[in-house]
Scaffold this active site. Structure first.
Site, PDB file in Angstrom:
ATOM      1  CB  SER A 132       5.076  13.873  -5.910  1.00  0.00           C
ATOM      2  OG  SER A 132       5.987  13.084  -6.728  1.00  0.00           O
ATOM      3  CD  GLU A 134       7.580  11.558 -11.417  1.00  0.00           C
ATOM      4  OE1 GLU A 134       8.971  11.496 -11.002  1.00  0.00           O
ATOM      5  OE2 GLU A 134       7.568  11.126 -12.603  1.00  0.00           O
ATOM      6  CE1 TYR A 155       2.093   9.107  -7.185  1.00  0.00           C
ATOM      7  CE2 TYR A 155       3.984  10.341  -8.310  1.00  0.00           C
ATOM      8  CZ  TYR A 155       3.293   9.948  -7.188  1.00  0.00           C
ATOM      9  OH  TYR A 155       3.842  10.058  -5.946  1.00  0.00           O
TER      10      TYR A 155
HETATM   11  P1  NAP Z   1       3.819   3.828  -0.114  1.00  0.00           P
HETATM   12  O1  NAP Z   1       4.966   3.098   0.325  1.00  0.00           O
HETATM   13  O2  NAP Z   1       3.512   3.151  -1.732  1.00  0.00           O
HETATM   14  O3  NAP Z   1       2.587   3.807   0.661  1.00  0.00           O
HETATM   15  C1  NAP Z   1       1.401   4.118   0.060  1.00  0.00           C
HETATM   16  C2  NAP Z   1       0.214   4.004   1.199  1.00  0.00           C
HETATM   17  O4  NAP Z   1      -0.893   4.359   0.511  1.00  0.00           O
HETATM   18  C3  NAP Z   1       0.187   2.552   1.568  1.00  0.00           C
HETATM   19  O5  NAP Z   1      -0.009   2.476   3.080  1.00  0.00           O
HETATM   20  C4  NAP Z   1      -0.890   1.886   0.791  1.00  0.00           C
HETATM   21  O6  NAP Z   1      -1.494   0.858   1.440  1.00  0.00           O
HETATM   22  C5  NAP Z   1      -1.797   3.254   0.868  1.00  0.00           C
HETATM   23  N1  NAP Z   1      -2.812   3.147  -0.288  1.00  0.00           N
HETATM   24  C6  NAP Z   1      -2.647   2.933  -1.655  1.00  0.00           C
HETATM   25  N2  NAP Z   1      -3.949   2.936  -2.162  1.00  0.00           N
HETATM   26  C7  NAP Z   1      -4.868   3.376  -1.132  1.00  0.00           C
HETATM   27  C8  NAP Z   1      -6.202   3.503  -1.098  1.00  0.00           C
HETATM   28  N3  NAP Z   1      -7.083   3.161  -2.314  1.00  0.00           N
HETATM   29  N4  NAP Z   1      -6.724   3.641   0.002  1.00  0.00           N
HETATM   30  C9  NAP Z   1      -6.236   3.911   1.013  1.00  0.00           C
HETATM   31  N5  NAP Z   1      -4.620   3.640   1.274  1.00  0.00           N
HETATM   32  C10 NAP Z   1      -4.187   3.330   0.054  1.00  0.00           C
HETATM   33  O7  NAP Z   1       4.233   5.250  -0.572  1.00  0.00           O
HETATM   34  P2  NAP Z   1       5.357   6.231   0.298  1.00  0.00           P
HETATM   35  O8  NAP Z   1       6.732   6.210  -0.472  1.00  0.00           O
HETATM   36  O9  NAP Z   1       5.275   5.769   1.722  1.00  0.00           O
HETATM   37  O10 NAP Z   1       4.771   7.598  -0.252  1.00  0.00           O
HETATM   38  C11 NAP Z   1       3.723   8.123   0.791  1.00  0.00           C
HETATM   39  C12 NAP Z   1       3.003   9.285  -0.298  1.00  0.00           C
HETATM   40  O11 NAP Z   1       3.853  10.359  -0.450  1.00  0.00           O
HETATM   41  C13 NAP Z   1       2.444   8.912  -1.515  1.00  0.00           C
HETATM   42  O12 NAP Z   1       1.330   9.570  -1.462  1.00  0.00           O
HETATM   43  C14 NAP Z   1       3.611   9.085  -2.472  1.00  0.00           C
HETATM   44  O13 NAP Z   1       2.658   9.486  -3.680  1.00  0.00           O
HETATM   45  C15 NAP Z   1       3.806  10.435  -1.892  1.00  0.00           C
HETATM   46  N6  NAP Z   1       5.376  10.755  -2.209  1.00  0.00           N
HETATM   47  C16 NAP Z   1       6.334  10.012  -2.132  1.00  0.00           C
HETATM   48  C17 NAP Z   1       7.634  10.112  -2.331  1.00  0.00           C
HETATM   49  C18 NAP Z   1       8.793   9.246  -2.124  1.00  0.00           C
HETATM   50  O14 NAP Z   1       9.957   9.506  -2.675  1.00  0.00           O
HETATM   51  N7  NAP Z   1       8.460   8.100  -1.276  1.00  0.00           N
HETATM   52  C19 NAP Z   1       8.010  11.487  -2.929  1.00  0.00           C
HETATM   53  C20 NAP Z   1       6.940  12.409  -2.998  1.00  0.00           C
HETATM   54  C21 NAP Z   1       5.495  11.923  -2.678  1.00  0.00           C
HETATM   55  P3  NAP Z   1      -1.277  -0.699   1.127  1.00  0.00           P
HETATM   56  O15 NAP Z   1       0.232  -0.861   1.973  1.00  0.00           O
HETATM   57  O16 NAP Z   1      -2.046  -1.430   1.520  1.00  0.00           O
HETATM   58  O17 NAP Z   1      -0.473  -0.712  -0.279  1.00  0.00           O
HETATM   59  N1  GDD Z   2      11.091   1.571 -10.280  1.00  0.00           N
HETATM   60  C1  GDD Z   2      12.225   1.381 -11.279  1.00  0.00           C
HETATM   61  N2  GDD Z   2      12.566   0.103 -11.557  1.00  0.00           N
HETATM   62  N3  GDD Z   2      12.967   2.599 -11.575  1.00  0.00           N
HETATM   63  C2  GDD Z   2      13.742   2.470 -12.474  1.00  0.00           C
HETATM   64  C3  GDD Z   2      14.313   1.174 -12.886  1.00  0.00           C
HETATM   65  C4  GDD Z   2      13.622  -0.037 -12.244  1.00  0.00           C
HETATM   66  O1  GDD Z   2      14.153  -1.378 -12.650  1.00  0.00           O
HETATM   67  N4  GDD Z   2      15.517   1.324 -13.665  1.00  0.00           N
HETATM   68  C5  GDD Z   2      15.622   2.430 -13.759  1.00  0.00           C
HETATM   69  N5  GDD Z   2      14.863   3.151 -13.181  1.00  0.00           N
HETATM   70  C6  GDD Z   2      14.557   4.819 -12.814  1.00  0.00           C
HETATM   71  C7  GDD Z   2      12.962   5.213 -13.147  1.00  0.00           C
HETATM   72  O2  GDD Z   2      12.953   5.305 -14.717  1.00  0.00           O
HETATM   73  C8  GDD Z   2      13.333   6.641 -12.789  1.00  0.00           C
HETATM   74  O3  GDD Z   2      13.995   7.589 -13.548  1.00  0.00           O
HETATM   75  C9  GDD Z   2      14.029   6.375 -11.261  1.00  0.00           C
HETATM   76  O4  GDD Z   2      14.772   5.338 -11.427  1.00  0.00           O
HETATM   77  C10 GDD Z   2      13.544   6.328 -10.116  1.00  0.00           C
HETATM   78  O5  GDD Z   2      12.330   5.368 -10.117  1.00  0.00           O
HETATM   79  P1  GDD Z   2      11.466   4.913  -8.796  1.00  0.00           P
HETATM   80  O6  GDD Z   2      12.470   4.500  -7.846  1.00  0.00           O
HETATM   81  O7  GDD Z   2      10.375   4.267  -9.287  1.00  0.00           O
HETATM   82  O8  GDD Z   2      10.953   6.318  -8.246  1.00  0.00           O
HETATM   83  P2  GDD Z   2      10.369   7.712  -9.229  1.00  0.00           P
HETATM   84  O9  GDD Z   2      11.143   8.822  -9.097  1.00  0.00           O
HETATM   85  O10 GDD Z   2       9.787   7.192 -10.455  1.00  0.00           O
HETATM   86  O11 GDD Z   2       9.065   8.076  -8.005  1.00  0.00           O
HETATM   87  C11 GDD Z   2       9.240   8.091  -6.726  1.00  0.00           C
HETATM   88  O12 GDD Z   2       9.635   9.299  -6.204  1.00  0.00           O
HETATM   89  C12 GDD Z   2       8.412  10.375  -6.756  1.00  0.00           C
HETATM   90  C13 GDD Z   2       9.032  11.823  -6.322  1.00  0.00           C
HETATM   91  O13 GDD Z   2       9.823  12.473  -7.010  1.00  0.00           O
HETATM   92  C14 GDD Z   2       7.946   7.565  -6.079  1.00  0.00           C
HETATM   93  O14 GDD Z   2       8.185   7.520  -4.773  1.00  0.00           O
HETATM   94  C15 GDD Z   2       6.523   8.553  -6.353  1.00  0.00           C
HETATM   95  O15 GDD Z   2       5.685   8.120  -5.447  1.00  0.00           O
HETATM   96  C16 GDD Z   2       7.324  10.035  -5.812  1.00  0.00           C
HETATM   97  O16 GDD Z   2       6.345  10.971  -5.800  1.00  0.00           O
END
Ligand code: NAP
Ligand code: GDD
Length: 341
Positions: A132, A134, A155
């Protein structure tokens, strides 16, 4: 014979798009879902035949990254060619509340998978790790594969552990294991407590008279937001390279949370008037003269990642990957989906 892929996290946003993508590529897809008290398969239910609830290209298994026995059993039963580890406690803010659980699943969970693959005798399994942006934390943008990790949450720390474990297993034991360092990516299937989905859902409901107020945290952090559908293609491409490698995947553009709100409001024909600063900042709907957006301390993080912009030139060059969705098209897709819900 078709290739077999095993997806951990298939019920999540990315897992659902990746399953669709791989089925189109003629893979047999296996996915791991957790036991939950209410169904957690809403993002993949449409892939199954609605009458028999079956699809010969998609098979689900119960398991959990915190339960090594289940991981061993599933990998041995499936005998996959490729494993995609997308499973995680993926919410940054929530990792401040459940740090130990977050580390167990995200860091040790990844290590458990790598250990099983290391000792696996039947074939050489390729491994993709969902790393990520992050992890970059405090490092200034644009960030690329060489940028220092300065994590700002448990995280992010758990993801740094997993990232280095992947490289260590590659170097020490010759595993074909890769990191995709993905910047934020969103979609209509994004979880409702991530900021983009919360804003789109909130403003659409306010427009429809179903919700009065949208309460948010930091409006000034900036993110590089892409579309999940584009990003899952890069995961597959990463595993098709001759040599295992790590890649940044992003759009190289950044917008603030406030930009995201203003664009959504404009598309929904809501005229916003912003007033005040800090925790007193509000947005008023010009038409109704009512406050519809407020800020609350409870949505702020103890430590924030201020600005992410991904330099994905390595992926462009070696994977021939680039995003197809612009920021504007991403927001259109999310709004249209919300309006039709
Ligand atoms: P998500 O929608 O939160 O999906 C996470 C998945 O992991 C869900 O299927 C969840 O199951 C499963 N999970 C959670 N805890 C688990 C456990 N203990 N054992 C097995 N499965 C488990 O996340 P996403 O946005 O698709 O992201 C996918 C991956 O990419 C994550 O690893 C996230 O950290 C990483 N990532 C995401 C982003 C982004 O912007 N989306 C960016 C960079 C990296 P449930 O459905 O049962 O909760
Ligand atoms: N969730 C959330 N809720 N975020 C908020 C809010 C709120 O009400 N208000 C402001 N934010 C700001 C957070 O402080 C952060 O700076 C930004 O919005 C994005 O927050 P999220 O959408 O929760 O995403 P994230 O950037 O913290 O994390 C996501 O992206 C990562 C990759 O950079 C997740 O998908 C992580 O799993 C992923 O790794």
């Amino acid at each position: 014979m078709s290739k077999k892929a095993l997806i951990f996290g298939i019920t999540g946003q990315d897992g659902s798009y990746l399953a669709e993508f791989l089925i189109k590529k003629k893979y047999q897809v296996h996915g791991v879902k957790r036991r939950t008290s209410t169904p957690n398969t809403s993002r993949i239910d449409h892939i199954f035949d609605s009458v028999n609830f079956k699809n010969k290209y998609l098979v689900l298994h119960h398991g959990d990254l915190s339960d090594v026995g289940s991981l061993n059993r599933i990998i041995n039963d499936v005998n996959p060619d490729e494993i995609y580890n997308l499973a995680a406690q993926s919410h940054v803010k929530i990792s401040f509340q459940i740090p130990e659980y977050t580390s167990d699943v995200n860091a040790l969970g990844t290590l458990r998978l790598l250990e099983i693959i290391r000792h696996y005798k039947k074939k050489k399994i390729k491994f993709y790790q969902a790393s990520s942006s992050e992890m970059f934390g405090k490092s200034k943008p644009p960030q690329n594969e060489k940028t220092l990790f300065q994590p700002r949450s448990v995280y992010a720390i758990s993801k740094v552990f997993a990232y280095h474990s992947v490289i260590h297993y590659r170097d020490a034991y010759g595993l074909y294991a890769c990191n995709g360092i993905l910047f934020n990516h969103e979609s209509p299937r994004r979880g409702v407590n991530f900021v983009t989905k919360k804003i789109v859902q909130g403003l659409v409901r306010i427009k429809q008279g179903k919700q009065k107020m949208l309460i948010l945290g930091n409006l000034y952090s900036r993110r590089d937001w892409g579309h999940a559908n584009d990003y899952v293609e890069s995961m597959w491409k990463i595993l098709q390279q001759k040599k295992a490698n790590d890649f940044v995947i992003a759009t190289k553009t950044s917008n603030s949370v406030k930009d995201f709100i203003n664009i959504c409001a404009k598309k929904l024909n809501i005229k916003l008037i912003w007033k005040n600063k800090g925790l007193k900042e509000i947005a008023i709907n010009k038409l109704t003269n009512k406050t519809i957006i407020k800020v609350d301390q409870k949505y702020f993080r103890e430590t924030e990642v201020d600005n992410l912009i991904g330099d994905f030139s390595k992926a462009r060059r070696l994977l021939k990957w680039k995003p197809k969705f612009s920021f504007d098209k991403l927001i259109d897709d999310m709004i249209n989906n919300e309006l039709n819900d």
